[in-house]
Design an enzyme around this catalytic site. Structure first.
Site, PDB file in Angstrom:
ATOM      1  CG  PHE A  18      -1.574   1.218   1.637  1.00  0.00           C
ATOM      2  CD1 PHE A  18      -2.171   2.074   0.707  1.00  0.00           C
ATOM      3  CD2 PHE A  18      -1.611   1.587   2.994  1.00  0.00           C
ATOM      4  CE1 PHE A  18      -2.785   3.256   1.109  1.00  0.00           C
ATOM      5  CE2 PHE A  18      -2.219   2.767   3.397  1.00  0.00           C
ATOM      6  CZ  PHE A  18      -2.795   3.606   2.454  1.00  0.00           C
ATOM      7  CG  LEU A  42       5.356  -9.874  -5.617  1.00  0.00           C
ATOM      8  CD1 LEU A  42       5.127 -10.399  -7.041  1.00  0.00           C
ATOM      9  CD2 LEU A  42       4.734  -8.489  -5.458  1.00  0.00           C
ATOM     10  CB  THR A 130       3.839   1.570  13.154  1.00  0.00           C
ATOM     11  OG1 THR A 130       2.555   1.758  13.710  1.00  0.00           O
ATOM     12  CG2 THR A 130       4.538   0.461  13.927  1.00  0.00           C
ATOM     13  CG  ASP A 131       0.618   5.203  15.545  1.00  0.00           C
ATOM     14  OD1 ASP A 131       0.546   4.004  15.206  1.00  0.00           O
ATOM     15  OD2 ASP A 131      -0.343   5.992  15.426  1.00  0.00           O
ATOM     16  CD  GLU A 132      -0.488  -0.733  15.433  1.00  0.00           C
ATOM     17  OE1 GLU A 132      -0.327  -1.822  15.996  1.00  0.00           O
ATOM     18  OE2 GLU A 132      -1.333  -0.540  14.541  1.00  0.00           O
ATOM     19  CE1 TYR A 156       3.270  -4.043  11.693  1.00  0.00           C
ATOM     20  CE2 TYR A 156       1.918  -2.765  13.213  1.00  0.00           C
ATOM     21  CZ  TYR A 156       2.722  -2.831  12.087  1.00  0.00           C
ATOM     22  OH  TYR A 156       2.991  -1.694  11.355  1.00  0.00           O
ATOM     23  CB  ALA A 158       6.509  -7.036  19.962  1.00  0.00           C
ATOM     24  CE  LYS A 160       7.289  -1.469  11.219  1.00  0.00           C
ATOM     25  NZ  LYS A 160       7.871  -1.488   9.843  1.00  0.00           N
ATOM     26  CE  LYS A 195      -3.386  -3.986   7.313  1.00  0.00           C
ATOM     27  NZ  LYS A 195      -2.259  -3.486   6.584  1.00  0.00           N
ATOM     28  N   PRO A 211     -17.825  -5.338   9.905  1.00  0.00           N
ATOM     29  CG  PRO A 211     -15.989  -6.785   9.678  1.00  0.00           C
ATOM     30  CD  PRO A 211     -16.835  -5.814   8.921  1.00  0.00           C
ATOM     31  CE1 TYR A 213     -12.597  -6.983  13.794  1.00  0.00           C
ATOM     32  CE2 TYR A 213     -10.506  -6.014  14.466  1.00  0.00           C
ATOM     33  CZ  TYR A 213     -11.222  -6.828  13.618  1.00  0.00           C
ATOM     34  OH  TYR A 213     -10.581  -7.481  12.604  1.00  0.00           O
ATOM     35  NE  ARG A 279      -6.828  -5.732  15.756  1.00  0.00           N
ATOM     36  CZ  ARG A 279      -6.466  -4.739  14.929  1.00  0.00           C
ATOM     37  NH1 ARG A 279      -5.863  -3.666  15.395  1.00  0.00           N
ATOM     38  NH2 ARG A 279      -6.684  -4.835  13.643  1.00  0.00           N
TER      39      ARG A 279
END
Ligand code: NAD
Ligand code: DAU
Length: 341
Positions: A18, A42, A130-132, A156, A158, A160, A195, A211, A213, A279
């Site tokens: 993306f 890919l 990422t901000d995560e 994820y 952790a 990053k 996403k 859906p 969460y 989640r």
């Protein structure tokens, strides 16, 4: 005074995803003499249809390969002057189901690229993060900034966080000329429909439910992908070596707000919402204080969320083939047709 170098040959990793594909389009359009080598293995998230228009562009080359292939990345790093590293396993829900690929790509793959940059005379290296990695905020907590301690809470984030630490360690230990950016949630064209924004838009076009969460009250800060690409452009040209930049959209929204906005834009009612199980370990809120990049490099978001969302919805309505090929799996045949494997 900011200076831009007049030529760059970039190795972009994960350029079929993306943000990477948006970035390649952005760079080749803005800099008429720059060249890009796109290294992408890919996975399910890589889609060469995102770059179809560049197939005959002499300044663009695609290499199918894994960033964790030390020999391959060592060879490619020798052919470029700058590495812009996007490639990652990027979806939190997948990391909850099975995190092995997150360790292999996000940690081992980043290590292979750092070794390649170091082994080829310390190539300039920009790492997209990422901000995560900063964890989860509650309502009223101050936004994340470059000094916020790391507190990742999903496999994820952790992985990053681990890659960010590795990148910084190569600066301190080997003098590798790195920069890192930690960005909030992106949206825009070519966003994989797993996403929330592209999933909800495409589900509604198909007449399906969306859906949501838990109670839908988790908050994310949204940034249009083009604004993100412009920030990366500024950092690779003018960022301070060794530094981190937080990038955000100034557009904090609950998932419920996002959902109602999309329903309204698409003329649908709340009967299209299906509340589903939450989640696991769901981070409550992300928010970014981007004052450093604003003050030092003059960057700030330019696309208002409402405008960007409307344009994004229009893009999905105008490009049904792109996302139906993903939803029915046929996009993975495109590489074989084009490259004969
Ligand atoms: P994406 O999942 O859409 O694309 C990832 C790309 O990386 C795919 O093309 C995939 O094929 C490729 N890839 C995966 N493993 C690889 C490997 N081992 N070798 C080579 N290529 C590999 O991801 P995205 O949303 O474009 O995110 C790009 C980067 O930006 C990631 O590092 C992500 O952590 C970071 N990021 C994303 C967001 C967001 O909102 N999407 C926000 C902040 C940071
Ligand atoms: O913050 C940056 C991060 O943003 C990136 O590092 C990640 O790569 C990117 O995937 C994104 O992570 P999120 O987990 O925030 O994005 P996602 O679209 O998966 O979820 C956004 C919010 O919407 C989150 O609170 C979970 C919720 N959600 C998501 C999906 C897919 C739903 O309610 N329903 C859904 O079906």
């Amino acid at each position: 005074m900011l200076h831009a170098t007049c030529y760059m040959k970039l190795l972009v990793t994960g350029g079929a995803g993306f943000i990477g594909s948006n970035f390649i389009h952005y760079i080749l359009k803005k800099y008429p003499d720059y060249e890009v080598v796109n290294l992408d293995v890919l996975t399910y998230a890589g889609n060469l249809e995102n770059l179809k228009d560049l197939e005959n562009n002499s300044r663009y080359r695609f290499v199918k390969g894994d960033i964790a292939d030390y020999a391959l990345v060592n060879k490619l790093a020798g052919e470029v002057d700058t590495i812009v590293h996007f490639a990652a396993e990027s979806h939190v829900d997948r990391s909850i189901l099975d995190s092995k690929a997150f360790i292999e790509t996000n940690i081992v793959g980043t290590h292979a690229l750092l070794e390649a940059a170091r082994g080829n005379g310390n190539k300039r290296f920009h790492h997209i993060s990422t901000d995560e990695v900063f964890g989860s905020l509650e309502t009223g907590d101050p936004a994340f900034n470059e000094k916020t301690p790391y507190d990742p809470r999903s496999p994820y984030s952790a992985s990053k966080a681990s890659s960010d630490h590795l990148v910084r360690s190569y600066f301190h230990t080997f003098g590798l000329p790195i920069t890192i950016s930690n960005c909030s949630n992106n949206y825009g064209p070519y966003h994989f429909p797993e996403k929330i924004i592209p999933l909800f838009i495409t589900n509604l076009i198909e007449g399906k439910k969306v859906p949501l969460y838990g109670n839908g009250m988790n908050v994310r800060d949204w940034l249009h992908v083009e604004d993100h690409c412009r920030a990366i452009d500024m950092i690779i040209h003018n960022g301070v070596i060794g530094d981190t930049y937080c990038i955000g959209g100034n557009a904090e929204k609950t998932n419920k707000e996002i959902t109602y906005k999309i329903l309204e834009l698409m003329g649908k009612g709340e009967e299209s919402i299906e509340f589903v199980a939450d989640r696991k370990g769901h981070d409550q809120r992300y928010a970014i204080d981007f004052s450093k990049i604003k003050q030092e490099l003059g960057w700030e978001p330019t696309i208002a969320f409402e405008d960007g969302l409307q344009q994004t919805m229009q893009w999905y309505q105008d490009n049904p083939e792109w996302w139906t090929n993903i939803k029915n799996g046929s996009y993975q045949e495109y590489y074989k047709k084009q490259y004969g494997e």
